[in-house]
Write a protein that holds these residues in place. Sequence first.
Motif, PDB file in Angstrom:
ATOM      1  N   UNK A 172      41.006  52.527  34.389  1.00 18.07           N
ATOM      2  CA  UNK A 172      41.555  51.499  35.313  1.00 18.07           C
ATOM      3  C   UNK A 172      42.364  50.623  34.819  1.00 18.07           C
ATOM      4  N   UNK A 173      41.920  50.002  33.702  1.00 20.71           N
ATOM      5  CA  UNK A 173      42.614  48.989  33.177  1.00 20.71           C
ATOM      6  C   UNK A 173      43.919  49.517  32.675  1.00 20.71           C
ATOM      7  N   UNK A 174      44.034  50.598  31.740  1.00 20.04           N
ATOM      8  CA  UNK A 174      44.985  51.022  31.247  1.00 20.04           C
ATOM      9  C   UNK A 174      46.162  51.585  32.504  1.00 20.04           C
ATOM     10  N   UNK A 175      45.696  52.148  33.724  1.00 21.43           N
ATOM     11  CA  UNK A 175      46.563  52.475  34.691  1.00 21.43           C
ATOM     12  C   UNK A 175      47.234  51.254  35.350  1.00 21.43           C
ATOM     13  N   UNK A 176      46.279  50.080  35.491  1.00 20.05           N
ATOM     14  CA  UNK A 176      46.771  49.071  36.225  1.00 20.05           C
ATOM     15  C   UNK A 176      47.917  48.080  35.234  1.00 20.05           C
ATOM     16  N   UNK A 177      47.663  48.081  34.030  1.00 20.52           N
ATOM     17  CA  UNK A 177      48.609  47.766  33.173  1.00 20.52           C
ATOM     18  C   UNK A 177      50.115  48.470  33.136  1.00 20.52           C
ATOM     19  N   UNK A 178      49.868  49.654  33.204  1.00 20.29           N
ATOM     20  CA  UNK A 178      50.872  50.673  32.940  1.00 20.29           C
ATOM     21  C   UNK A 178      51.579  50.627  34.308  1.00 20.29           C
ATOM     22  N   UNK A 179      51.024  50.496  35.327  1.00 18.75           N
ATOM     23  CA  UNK A 179      51.774  50.679  36.788  1.00 18.75           C
ATOM     24  C   UNK A 179      52.503  49.403  36.894  1.00 18.75           C
ATOM     25  N   UNK A 180      51.850  48.122  36.860  1.00 18.44           N
ATOM     26  CA  UNK A 180      52.752  47.019  36.909  1.00 18.44           C
ATOM     27  C   UNK A 180      53.564  46.660  36.057  1.00 18.44           C
ATOM     28  N   UNK A 181      53.781  47.329  34.927  1.00 16.70           N
ATOM     29  CA  UNK A 181      54.780  47.027  34.137  1.00 16.70           C
ATOM     30  C   UNK A 181      56.074  48.299  34.645  1.00 16.70           C
ATOM     31  N   UNK A 182      55.594  49.228  34.734  1.00 17.17           N
ATOM     32  CA  UNK A 182      56.462  50.310  35.233  1.00 17.17           C
ATOM     33  C   UNK A 182      57.256  49.856  36.484  1.00 17.17           C
ATOM     34  N   UNK A 183      56.375  49.261  37.429  1.00 13.07           N
ATOM     35  CA  UNK A 183      56.932  49.109  38.763  1.00 13.07           C
ATOM     36  C   UNK A 183      57.689  47.755  39.082  1.00 13.07           C
ATOM     37  N   UNK A 184      57.404  46.838  38.064  1.00 12.03           N
ATOM     38  CA  UNK A 184      57.844  45.598  37.869  1.00 12.03           C
ATOM     39  C   UNK A 184      57.402  44.835  39.351  1.00 12.03           C
ATOM     40  N   UNK A 185      55.971  45.026  39.495  1.00  9.15           N
ATOM     41  CA  UNK A 185      55.648  44.357  40.669  1.00  9.15           C
ATOM     42  C   UNK A 185      54.163  44.276  40.494  1.00  9.15           C
TER      43      UNK A 185
END
Length: 175
Positions: A46-59
């Motif tokens: 969950x933490x890996x995904x939240x970090x990844x998507x927050x950075x990838x989507x820029x939001x």
Amino acid sequence: AGPYHRVAGEWRHSFEDGSRMSVPLALYCRASLAEHLDARELFDLTRQGLTFFTELFGHPYPFGKYEQAFVPEYNLGAMENPGLVTFTEEYLFPDGATRAQHQGRANTLMHEMSHMWFGDLVTMRWWDDLWLKESFAEFMGAHASVQATDFEEAWIAFADRRKAWAYQQDQLPTT
Ligand SMILES: [Zn+2]
């Protein structure tokens, strides 16, 4: 099915501009399955995904909390309710599981999480366009698994299992 067993966690993130955010996390399952809720692996993903998507989507993650519930008699794999994703309880493994099963669960976890941005924050105009958010989430399930987790074989599993499943479904009158 309740009262549910609950495990709490947190995800913290620092942005490039120095600002920070934290999101409370929680996992739920039936009390009788509590010993089989592998919170450590699930929270890591969950933490890996939240970090990844927050950075990838820029939001930043938009829904304040991120909770995941494993529920009985659930005929879907999972559903991306904003802030509280529901999963079939078959993703808990009381009898142990292979790496392929863990990989499949991680793929679903990332798929649903990507929907928080694409499917929930941004959504299709009508049901006709459901395919758009689902194909995007399918891509993200494998992409995030490879980029952000230990499941580097995710694209192989995609080609071998999920793509074959899609071809089968596409031949049915229900497609
Ligand atoms: Zn989906």
